[in-house]
Design a protein around this motif. Sequence first.
Motif, PDB file in Angstrom:
ATOM      1  N   SER A  87       0.779  -1.246   0.000  1.00  0.00           N
ATOM      2  CA  SER A  87       0.000   0.000   0.000  1.00  0.00           C
ATOM      3  C   SER A  87       0.810   1.296   0.000  1.00  0.00           C
ATOM      4  CB  SER A  87      -0.924   0.002   1.225  1.00  0.00           C
ATOM      5  OG  SER A  87      -0.154   0.112   2.411  1.00  0.00           O
ATOM      6  N   THR A 132      -8.508   2.406  -4.271  1.00  0.00           N
ATOM      7  CA  THR A 132      -8.023   3.732  -3.876  1.00  0.00           C
ATOM      8  C   THR A 132      -8.397   4.798  -4.900  1.00  0.00           C
ATOM      9  OG1 THR A 132      -5.990   5.002  -3.558  1.00  0.00           O
ATOM     10  CG2 THR A 132      -5.827   3.100  -4.988  1.00  0.00           C
ATOM     11  N   ASP A 133      -8.451   6.036  -4.437  1.00  0.00           N
ATOM     12  CA  ASP A 133      -8.710   7.147  -5.372  1.00  0.00           C
ATOM     13  C   ASP A 133      -7.517   7.395  -6.300  1.00  0.00           C
ATOM     14  OD1 ASP A 133      -6.938   8.231  -3.511  1.00  0.00           O
ATOM     15  OD2 ASP A 133      -8.149  10.005  -3.063  1.00  0.00           O
ATOM     16  N   GLU A 134      -6.335   6.821  -5.955  1.00  0.00           N
ATOM     17  CA  GLU A 134      -5.138   7.102  -6.766  1.00  0.00           C
ATOM     18  C   GLU A 134      -5.238   6.532  -8.176  1.00  0.00           C
ATOM     19  OE1 GLU A 134      -1.343   6.682  -4.943  1.00  0.00           O
ATOM     20  OE2 GLU A 134      -2.066   7.335  -2.993  1.00  0.00           O
ATOM     21  N   TYR A 157       2.342   1.881  -7.602  1.00  0.00           N
ATOM     22  CA  TYR A 157       1.276   1.457  -6.675  1.00  0.00           C
ATOM     23  C   TYR A 157      -0.094   1.632  -7.326  1.00  0.00           C
ATOM     24  CZ  TYR A 157      -2.296   2.045  -3.048  1.00  0.00           C
ATOM     25  OH  TYR A 157      -3.464   1.968  -2.324  1.00  0.00           O
ATOM     26  N   ASN A 186      -7.306   9.290   1.182  1.00  0.00           N
ATOM     27  CA  ASN A 186      -6.315   8.998   2.238  1.00  0.00           C
ATOM     28  C   ASN A 186      -6.973   8.784   3.596  1.00  0.00           C
ATOM     29  OD1 ASN A 186      -4.721  10.417   0.103  1.00  0.00           O
ATOM     30  ND2 ASN A 186      -3.081  10.113   1.597  1.00  0.00           N
ATOM     31  N   LEU A 197       2.502   9.439   6.021  1.00  0.00           N
ATOM     32  CA  LEU A 197       2.758  10.805   6.515  1.00  0.00           C
ATOM     33  C   LEU A 197       2.370  11.038   7.982  1.00  0.00           C
ATOM     34  CD1 LEU A 197       3.580  13.787   5.630  1.00  0.00           C
ATOM     35  CD2 LEU A 197       1.135  14.166   5.438  1.00  0.00           C
ATOM     36  N   PRO A 212      10.537  15.113   7.096  1.00  0.00           N
ATOM     37  CA  PRO A 212      10.885  15.189   5.667  1.00  0.00           C
ATOM     38  C   PRO A 212       9.699  15.554   4.780  1.00  0.00           C
ATOM     39  CG  PRO A 212      10.688  12.898   6.359  1.00  0.00           C
ATOM     40  CD  PRO A 212      10.395  13.721   7.565  1.00  0.00           C
ATOM     41  N   ARG A 221      -4.059  16.369  -0.217  1.00  0.00           N
ATOM     42  CA  ARG A 221      -4.682  15.062  -0.006  1.00  0.00           C
ATOM     43  C   ARG A 221      -6.019  15.290   0.708  1.00  0.00           C
ATOM     44  NH1 ARG A 221      -1.494  14.121  -3.271  1.00  0.00           N
ATOM     45  NH2 ARG A 221       0.131  12.525  -3.359  1.00  0.00           N
ATOM     46  N   ARG A 288       9.036  13.344  -4.050  1.00  0.00           N
ATOM     47  CA  ARG A 288       8.736  11.973  -4.499  1.00  0.00           C
ATOM     48  C   ARG A 288       8.683  11.985  -6.030  1.00  0.00           C
ATOM     49  NH1 ARG A 288       3.119   9.612  -2.238  1.00  0.00           N
ATOM     50  NH2 ARG A 288       4.392   8.852  -0.512  1.00  0.00           N
ATOM     51  N   HIS A 291       5.266  12.689  -8.148  1.00  0.00           N
ATOM     52  CA  HIS A 291       4.356  12.987  -7.029  1.00  0.00           C
ATOM     53  C   HIS A 291       3.017  13.570  -7.497  1.00  0.00           C
ATOM     54  CE1 HIS A 291       4.410  14.751  -2.659  1.00  0.00           C
ATOM     55  NE2 HIS A 291       3.327  14.033  -2.905  1.00  0.00           N
ATOM     56  N   TYR A 348      15.291   8.075   3.850  1.00  0.00           N
ATOM     57  CA  TYR A 348      15.517   9.467   4.254  1.00  0.00           C
ATOM     58  C   TYR A 348      16.989   9.693   4.546  1.00  0.00           C
ATOM     59  CZ  TYR A 348      10.478   9.268   4.749  1.00  0.00           C
ATOM     60  OH  TYR A 348       9.141   9.099   4.503  1.00  0.00           O
TER      61      TYR A 348
HETATM   62  O1  DAU Z   1      -5.249   8.323  -1.629  1.00  0.00           O
HETATM   63  C1  DAU Z   1      -5.263   7.067  -1.046  1.00  0.00           C
HETATM   64  C2  DAU Z   1      -3.851   6.585  -0.832  1.00  0.00           C
HETATM   65  O2  DAU Z   1      -3.323   7.347   0.247  1.00  0.00           O
HETATM   66  C3  DAU Z   1      -3.776   5.088  -0.516  1.00  0.00           C
HETATM   67  O3  DAU Z   1      -4.222   4.366  -1.619  1.00  0.00           O
HETATM   68  C4  DAU Z   1      -2.336   4.689  -0.173  1.00  0.00           C
HETATM   69  O4  DAU Z   1      -2.301   3.323   0.211  1.00  0.00           O
HETATM   70  C5  DAU Z   1      -1.876   5.541   0.980  1.00  0.00           C
HETATM   71  O5  DAU Z   1      -0.524   5.249   1.288  1.00  0.00           O
HETATM   72  C6  DAU Z   1      -2.020   7.039   0.657  1.00  0.00           C
HETATM   73  O6  DAU Z   1      -1.049   7.442  -0.355  1.00  0.00           O
HETATM   74  P1  DAU Z   1      -0.234   8.817  -0.245  1.00  0.00           P
HETATM   75  O7  DAU Z   1       0.980   8.682  -1.055  1.00  0.00           O
HETATM   76  O8  DAU Z   1      -1.112   9.981  -0.503  1.00  0.00           O
HETATM   77  O9  DAU Z   1       0.084   8.794   1.369  1.00  0.00           O
HETATM   78  P2  DAU Z   1       1.422   9.139   2.185  1.00  0.00           P
HETATM   79  O10 DAU Z   1       1.036   9.125   3.622  1.00  0.00           O
HETATM   80  O11 DAU Z   1       2.566   8.305   1.751  1.00  0.00           O
HETATM   81  O12 DAU Z   1       1.735  10.636   1.754  1.00  0.00           O
HETATM   82  C7  DAU Z   1       0.790  11.679   1.970  1.00  0.00           C
HETATM   83  C8  DAU Z   1       1.395  12.953   1.378  1.00  0.00           C
HETATM   84  O13 DAU Z   1       2.529  13.331   2.175  1.00  0.00           O
HETATM   85  C9  DAU Z   1       1.926  12.785  -0.027  1.00  0.00           C
HETATM   86  O14 DAU Z   1       1.685  13.992  -0.754  1.00  0.00           O
HETATM   87  C10 DAU Z   1       3.423  12.597   0.148  1.00  0.00           C
HETATM   88  C11 DAU Z   1       3.725  13.416   1.398  1.00  0.00           C
HETATM   89  N1  DAU Z   1       4.837  12.901   2.224  1.00  0.00           N
HETATM   90  C12 DAU Z   1       4.789  11.601   2.627  1.00  0.00           C
HETATM   91  C13 DAU Z   1       5.799  11.051   3.383  1.00  0.00           C
HETATM   92  C14 DAU Z   1       5.777   9.608   3.807  1.00  0.00           C
HETATM   93  C15 DAU Z   1       5.866  13.732   2.626  1.00  0.00           C
HETATM   94  O15 DAU Z   1       5.899  14.933   2.300  1.00  0.00           O
HETATM   95  N2  DAU Z   1       6.876  13.205   3.378  1.00  0.00           N
HETATM   96  C16 DAU Z   1       6.896  11.884   3.768  1.00  0.00           C
HETATM   97  O16 DAU Z   1       7.873  11.465   4.442  1.00  0.00           O
END
Ligand code: DAU
Length: 350
Positions: A87, A132-134, A157, A186, A197, A212, A221, A288, A291, A348
């Motif tokens: 995920s 997922t919405d992605e 993903y 999310n 996050l 980070p 999100r 990312r 992104h 990181y």
């Molecule tokens: O939208 C639904 C999706 O949400 C799910 O399908 C995924 O399984 C789930 O992991 C989530 O994906 P995201 O990539 O949106 O979630 P994440 O928590 O990894 O990241 C949220 C936002 O924060 C994204 O814009 C990237 C940013 N981020 C994330 C991490 C881990 C950072 O800026 N720094 C970080 O260290």
Amino acid sequence: MEKSILITGGAGFIGSHVVRLFTRNYPGATIINLDNLTYAGNLENLRDVEKHPNYHFIKADICDYEQVKTIMAEFAVTGIIHLAAESHVDRSITDPFIFAKTNILGTLSLLQAAKEYWKNDCHGRLFYHVSTDEVYGSLEHGGFFTETTPYDPKSPYSASKAGSDHFVRAFHNTYKLPVVISNCSNNYGPCQFPEKLIPLFINNIRHNRPLPVYGRGENVRDWLFVEDHARAIDVIFHNGKIGDTYNIGGFNEWKNIDLIKTMIKIVDRLLGRPEGASEKLITYVTDRAGHDLRYAIDSSKLKNELGWEPSLQFEEGLEKTVRWYLDNQPWLDKITSGDYQKYYEQMYTF
Ligand code: DAU
Ligand code: NAD
């Protein structure tokens, strides 16, 4: 006949909330949690329900078609709620193969097992696929994702989740397998693995570690409390229209940097630090790859047709979430030792 519901990925973040809700709310049903306990699966998430007489845990891999078929027959499964998946987007960028295997081939194995096991009578049966919405891509010019937005996945993903969604629809169209799909935004809340996050940042703020932020923190999100997602799954599982898709979201968009500052405020207050003291931990890092800029779900179909709405305001849900992680440090300590350290150091490099 009593229902026998196979929930895959029930030891993970969202799956554990779904298993808890179904085990408690449907004591007459048999709830089988099938999970192979990857790094993200954690039976600690289910300590409070594991002794319920209607709950069963089976350690198995969804890709193991023969074993899945055997389990379906053994428990006379009448419904499947499929959450098991790889995920995390960042991990999919590093190692896409396991995402294709688990998310596409694993889903195919479950679909085929359901088709074979239910072939003589699909009445009252349901294969519910949690997506997922992605899969809809990135909203670069405003608007919302609806159930008819064309698929445009942009990360390994989301490509693997889109592939699994296509297989689910193909099985409905070709073999008349009774399916339903939901695509959610999310999630946040207790028991989320601290690679995502919100739990990652809460843990880092607590330990005065750098935060980070990818790029400029401008990505958006749409956040939903995990128990509200579990309630939506319950409503769709019981009342959704076979063959349909439902988007799930809370109309709750946040720019990452605004969300991060709000989290910092809450954690600092609860830890008795001066307001904003931890803002100095914010560290802008390389973005990312690929992104997605913005996700935003239009969940009005679910509200209008099935009456579901989120129950929690975001500020309330976030405070509840922060408190949970601060109160459950041993839960975090256990999973942030060992392999997690290696992952963190590779991911990181400050
Ligand atoms: O939208 C639904 C999706 O949400 C799910 O399908 C995924 O399984 C789930 O992991 C989530 O994906 P995201 O990539 O949106 O979630 P994440 O928590 O990894 O990241 C949220 C936002 O924060 C994204 O814009 C990237 C940013 N981020 C994330 C991490 C881990 C950072 O800026 N720094 C970080 O260290
Ligand atoms: P998670 O990573 O926390 O949990 C995944 C679970 O699946 C783990 O328990 C893991 O052990 C299990 N699993 C992985 N591979 C398996 C395999 N081969 N066989 C059996 N079990 C296996 O994931 P999550 O965040 O709880 O997401 C659950 C589902 O919801 C996923 O399908 C995901 O795509 C979807 N989803 C997640 C979000 C989100 O914000 N987290 C939003 C929308 C949709």
